[in-house]
Enzyme design. Sequence first.
Site, mmCIF file in Angstrom:
data_model
loop_
_atom_site.group_PDB
_atom_site.id
_atom_site.type_symbol
_atom_site.label_atom_id
_atom_site.label_comp_id
_atom_site.label_asym_id
_atom_site.label_seq_id
_atom_site.Cartn_x
_atom_site.Cartn_y
_atom_site.Cartn_z
ATOM 1 N N ASP A 1 0.860 -1.185 0.000
ATOM 2 C CA ASP A 1 0.000 0.000 0.000
ATOM 3 C C ASP A 1 0.896 1.234 0.000
ATOM 4 O O ASP A 1 2.113 1.140 -0.090
ATOM 5 C CB ASP A 1 -0.909 -0.012 1.231
ATOM 6 C CG ASP A 1 -0.116 0.077 2.528
ATOM 7 O OD1 ASP A 1 -0.163 1.140 3.168
ATOM 8 O OD2 ASP A 1 0.556 -0.904 2.898
ATOM 9 N N HIS B 1 1.428 -8.938 -3.727
ATOM 10 C CA HIS B 1 0.442 -7.962 -3.254
ATOM 11 C C HIS B 1 1.165 -6.623 -3.148
ATOM 12 O O HIS B 1 1.660 -6.230 -2.093
ATOM 13 C CB HIS B 1 -0.133 -8.390 -1.903
ATOM 14 C CG HIS B 1 -1.194 -7.464 -1.388
ATOM 15 N ND1 HIS B 1 -2.515 -7.590 -1.715
ATOM 16 C CD2 HIS B 1 -1.115 -6.391 -0.564
ATOM 17 C CE1 HIS B 1 -3.215 -6.649 -1.118
ATOM 18 N NE2 HIS B 1 -2.385 -5.891 -0.408
ATOM 19 N N ASP C 1 1.215 -17.615 -4.548
ATOM 20 C CA ASP C 1 1.646 -16.487 -5.378
ATOM 21 C C ASP C 1 0.419 -15.851 -6.026
ATOM 22 O O ASP C 1 0.112 -16.099 -7.187
ATOM 23 C CB ASP C 1 2.649 -16.973 -6.431
ATOM 24 C CG ASP C 1 3.182 -15.836 -7.293
ATOM 25 O OD1 ASP C 1 3.008 -14.660 -6.912
ATOM 26 O OD2 ASP C 1 3.780 -16.133 -8.356
ATOM 27 N N GLU D 1 2.648 -10.203 0.242
ATOM 28 C CA GLU D 1 2.910 -8.760 0.240
ATOM 29 C C GLU D 1 4.411 -8.523 0.408
ATOM 30 O O GLU D 1 5.191 -9.443 0.687
ATOM 31 C CB GLU D 1 2.124 -8.047 1.344
ATOM 32 C CG GLU D 1 2.142 -6.522 1.179
ATOM 33 C CD GLU D 1 1.194 -5.785 2.097
ATOM 34 O OE1 GLU D 1 1.044 -4.555 1.921
ATOM 35 O OE2 GLU D 1 0.589 -6.423 2.987
#
Length: 529
Positions: free
Chosen positions: A150, A460, A503, A512
């Site tokens: 993020d 991710h 994955d 992530e």
Amino acid sequence: MVNIITNQIGYQCKEKKVAVFRNVTGTSFSVVNANTGKEVYNSIVSSPIDNVASNEVIVLGDFSSVTTPGTYQIKMEGAGVSYPFRIDVDVYKPVLRDLFRMYYLQRCGCEVTKELGGIYAHPACHTSLATIYGTDKKIDVIGGWHDAGDYGRYIVAAAVTIADLLYAYEANCSIFEKNFDIPESNQTTPDLLCEVRYELEWMLKMQDPETGGVYHKVTCAGFPGFVMPEEETEPLIVSPISVTATASFAACIALAIPFYYNYDEEFCKKCYQAATRAWDALQDLHMPGGFKNPADIVTGEYADATDTDEIYWAAAEMYKLTGKQMYHDAFKKLVTEKVWLGYGWEDVGSFGNRAYLTTSFPTDHEVMNKITESTKEYGKQLFEASKKDGYGVSLGNSYIWGSNMVVANNALVLLDCYHLTKDKSYRFAAKEHLDYLFGKNPMATCYVTGHGITSPMHPHHRPSVAKNKPMPGMLVGGPDAGLHDPQAVATLTGMPPAKCYVDHFDSYSTNEITIYWNAPLITLLAEFM
């Protein structure tokens, strides 16, 4: 499924080299030149090992005698061949480069150019003022690195990342003197110190000028979709001050100052004032330990059950920097209660121990002995656990969220024990952890994107998903037996702990990335290059 498993990136010429064989009945193996097929070595495998964490019976094959540079494979009749791997003195240079350049590609608040960033280039992002939660006050917190998959920026994560990177530079500065293709390359200041300073400058903005306390994080209220960073345009919110952020800030800034003495005296003075003010603020911050998200913010929390170890680290670093008795007294008092251990963002005691063990100022003999013995005991426990695991790692059956971080951090503890005892078996155990991350694991996957024969293709990580191509040089989280996301539950239920990895970009608990997972791996590489 490959049944002969090695470090896919390769081995340095004179390092010990061990392959894992699973589902095999043979007792001998050979090493062959991957280009010519010519056999260069043969030997027999170990006795069978019941590897509970992966639910496998495996055997091991030592091929340390192969030292000539080249590309090789390992063969066993009836079991096929391993993926090809290199043996060379500089085998880790390409992966180190990408692991380090990941930080430039994660930069926030500035343009990442097409020339240096390729398809991950983007204009300056998150450049608006951020609102301090619960107020109408806005401040400039532009800069720093995007923390993970993020686009949030978190102080406690930043602090341990910087500590690891500076330890890497301290251990082997020569490997960071080359041009890593960042905007500051080819200047007097080494690239690593330039990149770290980019994060430090952001951290300084996160300190409240009135109290000296440090805000925990800056994010939007929620996570964006899988978009590039400039497309996250929701209002930025600075979350409240926390003890963990303030203490980690003081420790990290104090640690960093000596690295910049020869390059920017004014910057060092600014950092010293900030670290001192943060320490002073800790004496006045009367709030619960750790941090909890405000009710209307759902981004990464970085909660922590205790803040004592962060204060412990801060006291040690401030003493190492200044030699002032008040910091020494504070540290000694905390050691009397407990020797704190750990290199993660949540458990930072080993950072404090390292600072105290390496200070040039007078130390307390009893405190030194207590820290040394506790560190050695911790390392011994990890060493014994790694001997019981066929893949040579110290996790036992405890594959948690971010298990690859634990692998790297445990390796650093083993290296601490090696430096304290000079027992080379600890060094080899640490190297086995590096081999695991680079492919010698039950998933037969190099957990660093863009390297090895099989590596994560769908991390991710928002830029990677947005561009439909994994950004190179990112260490993913690895197996998580807790199955902490719906994709993991759907895919991995019933799998043994060491194989609870998928994955898939939706598996944030196994796939992530974060800045503080790359950092200890870089430190580990610095010890072996």
